[in-house]
Write an enzyme that holds these catalytic residues in place. Structure first.
Site, PDB file in Angstrom:
ATOM      1  CG  ASP A 304      -1.995   1.047   1.207  1.00  0.00           C
ATOM      2  OD1 ASP A 304      -2.305   1.558   0.118  1.00  0.00           O
ATOM      3  OD2 ASP A 304      -2.547   1.373   2.284  1.00  0.00           O
ATOM      4  CD  GLU A 307      -0.578   5.292  -4.161  1.00  0.00           C
ATOM      5  OE1 GLU A 307      -0.095   5.602  -3.055  1.00  0.00           O
ATOM      6  OE2 GLU A 307      -1.287   4.294  -4.342  1.00  0.00           O
ATOM      7  CG  ASP A 416      -8.522   3.979  -0.181  1.00  0.00           C
ATOM      8  OD1 ASP A 416      -8.340   2.747  -0.127  1.00  0.00           O
ATOM      9  OD2 ASP A 416      -7.783   4.797   0.386  1.00  0.00           O
TER      10      ASP A 416
END
Ligand code: MIG
Length: 626
Positions: A304, A307, A416
């Protein structure tokens, strides 16, 4: 056929696995104008691809920016989500695929500014362009996929059902969840551990009170047929005495600021540093850290925040505090309120921060901003490479951020989303684009991550997600509980999730076939029926593997829907307790689909396994055909 055009790439992104000679001349059918690739479209031209993006299966009419972003609102007006998948397939006068292999930002204006023109503008022209042609849409995809290499194939158990929630904090929470599933008689293969299992959000640590003996606990769960899948975040807590930080700092494995100091950001663990995944040595070092968990019997992970997501940078925060101070003392008017608010909001995922740190790649030193879209990809690769060394069996691995090429190392989940009806459709529409780019193991947070889920929404979402390779119910901290046992009556969920297990022989073998043949597991109808003018407009049905078509309900209170059949098919209705079939002719049909029924359509018989409570109980030898 593939033609490769040279625009002096600065770095090998790792997206392609074949070295093709360069073509000279212009990258036809594009013309080069004002530092952009442009192409006129006629009214009939459709555009597919771009992987994980918002809006329709046909991407025409909107503008997209490839820029891996931690985006918590997947609304129609968003231009970027977590992935950067720079492949489009144009189906018009000319029919071709185009892959823009560039590690930085690139904008795809697909008939947004000028409805009859495609304009593709890379921020930097240092890129490779591949133009792919072929006899059919499927052939173009296969050709492109052969260029970028075989897709990741997860272990069979990763096709089971998984339950996740940000908010299971202790071993007891996890055990209770397993007990509730067992009590309800609902199959389960995976329970996910979100960031709370860690000690102070430190990667590769385990909280000593919450999970006093993770190894024993993982074994206890495995005994029940359930695997624990922990999360790993990209950033590493900056804390002296924490061995991962100390080692990485000493060896120079973290991203550096312009003065060569570790660049400090704020994420879950507080002040943190970013492993330099573009440095192969650092990547290998970080990957081998997963050993702390594989040694405890862990067989899969989700990566996670890669980015990378930044809440703030140390530098940005200092600056923001100064700015806020400047606003202090004035009148308490709205201007001041919005001024303060904006200063703070702009801290998150700020472009200036991405411009302020550097990577040490084999080709040299790179400013992060220029190679931003490669970060998540290289985190996934680092984990994959290490897991291949650390474990004899295949591991489950999927990531939030990605670039084309990462599909060889793991899957992706779509991040999300919300407990919104429109996000069932969004999820369906994302799947074929991702498959074109090689990402076959994928799925969305069932029930929605943000927002409060309802029973009917969960039932409808699951009735679609039984067909997605990654089938995981996940939700955010503070939202209403949405496990299959959370809404009282569990029968419908027992039926739907049970059906998933019965379909695994079909789903898994079609998945592996797609991976091996560089094909798509999920296809828009237009890919299978190119001659049919109607299918090109069908945005809410998909082909699944060779024999199946799905048309899920995604509208609140609907009890059925219109379904288009491009040829004669068998309608299969899986109702609690019985299966019924009916032959339907080509054309439009209104199909009743009451809440709890799962309906799909087949062109040839589908194998159905006997019911099982988890994948290890699944009997793959004795299947019946419907
Ligand atoms: O800033 O780990 O997309 O699945 O539950 C939020 C907590 C961080 C974002 C992930 C989500 C996960 C959450 N994470």
């Amino acid at each position: 056929m593939i033609k490769r055009f040279n625009f002096s790439p600065i770095i090998n992104t790792g997206a392609v696995v074949k070295e093709l000679p360069y073509d000279s001349g212009n990258p036809v059918p594009f013309t080069l104008k004002n530092n952009a690739f442009s192409l006129d479209m006629d009214a009939k031209t459709r555009i597919y691809g771009l992987g994980e993006t918002v809006r329709g299966i046909n991407k025409r009419g909107w503008i997209y920016e490839s820029w891996c972003t931690d985006e918590p609102f997947h609304n129609e007006d968003k231009r970027s989500l977590y992935g950067a998948h720079n492949f489009i397939l144009v189906d018009g006068k000319e029919r071709f695929g185009a892959f823009f292999d560039t590690p930085g930002k690139i904008t795809f204006d697909l008939g947004y500014t000028d409805s009859d023109r495609i304009v593709i503008t890379p921020e930097s022209f240092a890129l490779d362009l591949y133009i792919v042609t072929g006899d059919s849409l499927k052939a173009i995809v296969a050709e492109f996929r052969a260029l970028i290499g075989k897709s990741y194939i997860p272990p069979l158990w990763a096709f089971g059902y998984g339950q996740s929630r940000w908010g299971y904090v202790t071993e007891k929470d996890i055990r209770e969840c397993a007990d509730n599933y067992e009590k309800a008689g609902i199959p389960l293969d995976m329970l996910y551990l979100d960031i709370d299992y860690m000690d102070s959000f430190k990667d590769f640590s385990v909280h000593p009170e919450r999970f006093p003996d993770l190894k024993a606990f993982a074994a206890e769960m495995k005994e029940r047929g359930i695997r624990l899948i922990p999360i790993i975040d990209a950033a590493v807590k900056k804390q002296d005495g924490y061995s991962v930080y100390d080692e990485g700092h000493e060896k120079g494995y973290f991203c550096k600021d312009e003065n060569g100091e570790d660049f400090v950001v704020g994420v879950w663990p507080g002040k943190s540093v970013l492993p330099d995944f573009l440095n192969p040595e650092a990547a290998r070092w970080f990957g081998m850290k997963y050993k702390a968990l594989t040694d405890r019997g862990i067989e899969g992970f989700w990566n996670d925040m890669n980015e990378p997501a930044l809440f703030y940078s140390e530098k940005g925060m200092d600056h923001a505090i100064d700015e806020v101070k400047k606003l202090d003392g004035g009148e308490l008017d709205s201007l001041r309120f919005f001024g303060v608010r904006d200063v703070l909001i702009k801290l998150q995922n700020n472009a200036d921060d991405y411009k302020s740190f550097y990577h040490n790649a084999p080709e040299g030193k790179f400013r992060h901003y220029d190679v931003h879209n490669l970060y998540g990809y290289n985190m996934t690769k680092s984990a994959y490479d290490a897991l291949c060394e650390l474990r004899d069996e295949p591991s489950l691995l999927f990531s939030r951020a990605s670039y084309i090429g990462a599909h060889r190392y793991g899957g992706v989940w779509t991040g999300d989303n919300h407990a919104w009806w429109k996000h069932i459709l969004q999820s369906l529409q994302q799947m074929p684009g991702m498959n074109m780019c090689g990402f076959l193991y994928s799925g969305s947070d069932i029930g929605g991550f943000n927002g409060n889920c309802t029973r009917d929404l969960l039932i409808r979402w699951m009735s679609f997600a039984v067909f997605t390779p990654l089938m995981r119910n996940h939700s955010a901290f503070g939202t209403r509980r949405q496990e299959a046992f959370a809404f009282g009556d569990t029968e419908a969920f027992r039926h739907i999730i049970g059906l998933r297990y019965r379909l695994i022989p079909y789903l898994y073998s079609e998945f592996v076939k797609a991976a091996e043949n560089d094909a798509m597991f999920f296809r828009p109808l237009a890919f299978d029926y190119e001659e049919d003018e109607i299918v090109a407009t069908v945005e809410d049905q998909l082909m699944v593997g060779d024999s199946m078509m799905i048309a899920p309900v995604y509208v609140q209170n609907a009890v059925g829907r219109h379904v288009y059949l491009p040829e004669k098919m068998e309608q299969i209705r899986m109702h609690e307790g019985y299966i019924s079939t009916e032959e339907l002719n080509t054309g439009w049909h209104y199909v009743d689909i009451p809440l709890g029924d799962v309906v799909f359509f087949t062109k040839s018989p589908i194998p159905l396994a006997k019911p099982a409570m988890n994948t290890s109980e699944l009997d793959l030898e004795n299947v019946e055909f419907i």
